[in-house]
Design a protein around this motif. Sequence first.
Motif, short mmCIF file in Angstrom:
data_model
loop_
_atom_site.label_atom_id
_atom_site.label_comp_id
_atom_site.label_asym_id
_atom_site.label_seq_id
_atom_site.Cartn_x
_atom_site.Cartn_y
_atom_site.Cartn_z
N ALA A 114 38.24 -34.86 18.22
CA ALA A 114 37.84 -33.45 18.34
C ALA A 114 37.27 -32.93 17.03
O ALA A 114 36.27 -32.20 17.00
CB ALA A 114 39.05 -32.62 18.75
N LEU A 115 37.92 -33.35 15.89
CA LEU A 115 37.43 -32.91 14.59
C LEU A 115 36.05 -33.48 14.30
O LEU A 115 35.16 -32.78 13.80
CB LEU A 115 38.41 -33.35 13.49
N ALA A 116 35.86 -34.78 14.64
CA ALA A 116 34.56 -35.40 14.44
C ALA A 116 33.50 -34.71 15.29
O ALA A 116 32.36 -34.48 14.86
CB ALA A 116 34.63 -36.89 14.77
N GLY A 117 33.86 -34.37 16.50
CA GLY A 117 32.92 -33.69 17.37
C GLY A 117 32.55 -32.33 16.83
O GLY A 117 31.38 -31.91 16.87
N GLU A 118 33.54 -31.62 16.29
CA GLU A 118 33.27 -30.30 15.73
C GLU A 118 32.36 -30.41 14.50
O GLU A 118 31.44 -29.60 14.32
CB GLU A 118 34.59 -29.63 15.35
N ARG A 119 32.63 -31.43 13.67
CA ARG A 119 31.77 -31.63 12.50
C ARG A 119 30.34 -31.98 12.92
O ARG A 119 29.36 -31.49 12.31
CB ARG A 119 32.33 -32.76 11.63
N TRP A 120 30.21 -32.80 13.94
CA TRP A 120 28.89 -33.19 14.42
C TRP A 120 28.14 -31.96 14.94
O TRP A 120 26.95 -31.77 14.67
CB TRP A 120 29.02 -34.24 15.52
N ARG A 121 28.87 -31.11 15.70
CA ARG A 121 28.24 -29.91 16.24
C ARG A 121 27.83 -28.95 15.11
O ARG A 121 26.76 -28.33 15.18
CB ARG A 121 29.19 -29.21 17.22
N ALA A 122 28.69 -28.83 14.09
CA ALA A 122 28.36 -27.97 12.95
C ALA A 122 27.12 -28.50 12.22
O ALA A 122 26.23 -27.73 11.83
CB ALA A 122 29.55 -27.88 12.00
N ARG A 123 27.09 -29.85 12.02
CA ARG A 123 25.93 -30.44 11.36
C ARG A 123 24.68 -30.25 12.19
O ARG A 123 23.59 -29.98 11.67
CB ARG A 123 26.20 -31.92 11.11
N SER A 124 24.82 -30.37 13.48
CA SER A 124 23.69 -30.18 14.38
C SER A 124 23.17 -28.75 14.30
O SER A 124 21.96 -28.51 14.30
CB SER A 124 24.10 -30.53 15.81
#
Length: 219
Positions: free
Chosen positions: A18-28
């Motif tokens: 979930a944290l990785a997904g949130e970071r990916w979405r923030a980077r996106s």
Amino acid sequence: MTDPGEQSRIAADEARVALAGERWRARSRRVRLYRRVLPIIILVLAGGALTWTVFRTVMSGVERKASQSQEVRLDKPLFHGQDAQGRAFTVGAQGAIRDPRTGQFRLVGPALRLNLGGRKVTELTADGGTYDEQGRTVTIGPNVRISDGGSGFVLTTPEAVVDTNTGIITGSKGVQGVGPIGTINASSYAIYDQGRRVVFNGSGDTKISGTINPSGSGE
């Protein structure tokens, strides 16, 4: 039945995912923002640079026109004066432009006359020159022709500098002359007392060195 330790590992894995997904979405989201903002910044910078260039071009044109509008242009001027010994001289030209920044006159087709009295007049002509009225100098050239009434020599030289305070004429760019004693080719020259004494010096192929004191100079 699931072991409590296994459940903890599963929960930890899910949290990491979930944290990785949130970071990916923030980077996106940042990438999308940069894609929108960077072209705008580039356009602003390019527009600013273009605006500055246009502004400087316009201002340069305005300054140039202002300077030209302050220039004093004279048609066939004739300046009169006297040296320190009271001998008269005139500085004439086909045209002259006064530089408002320096106060000097740029001369077109200058013609100078230095009067020794009687018929002994030294005349100088050239294609162009500068008259510094405050500094009391006239620098003329190229294609200078000096008809020296004191010595009887006719000299040609690339440049002549006239000190209107002393009446001395000098040049250091070479000189050729024809006169009563023949021809002269020298590296530099100086004409004193408005022609009463002429000094030539040379170097290299023009090693002549001498002084001419014309007879009858005391007339």
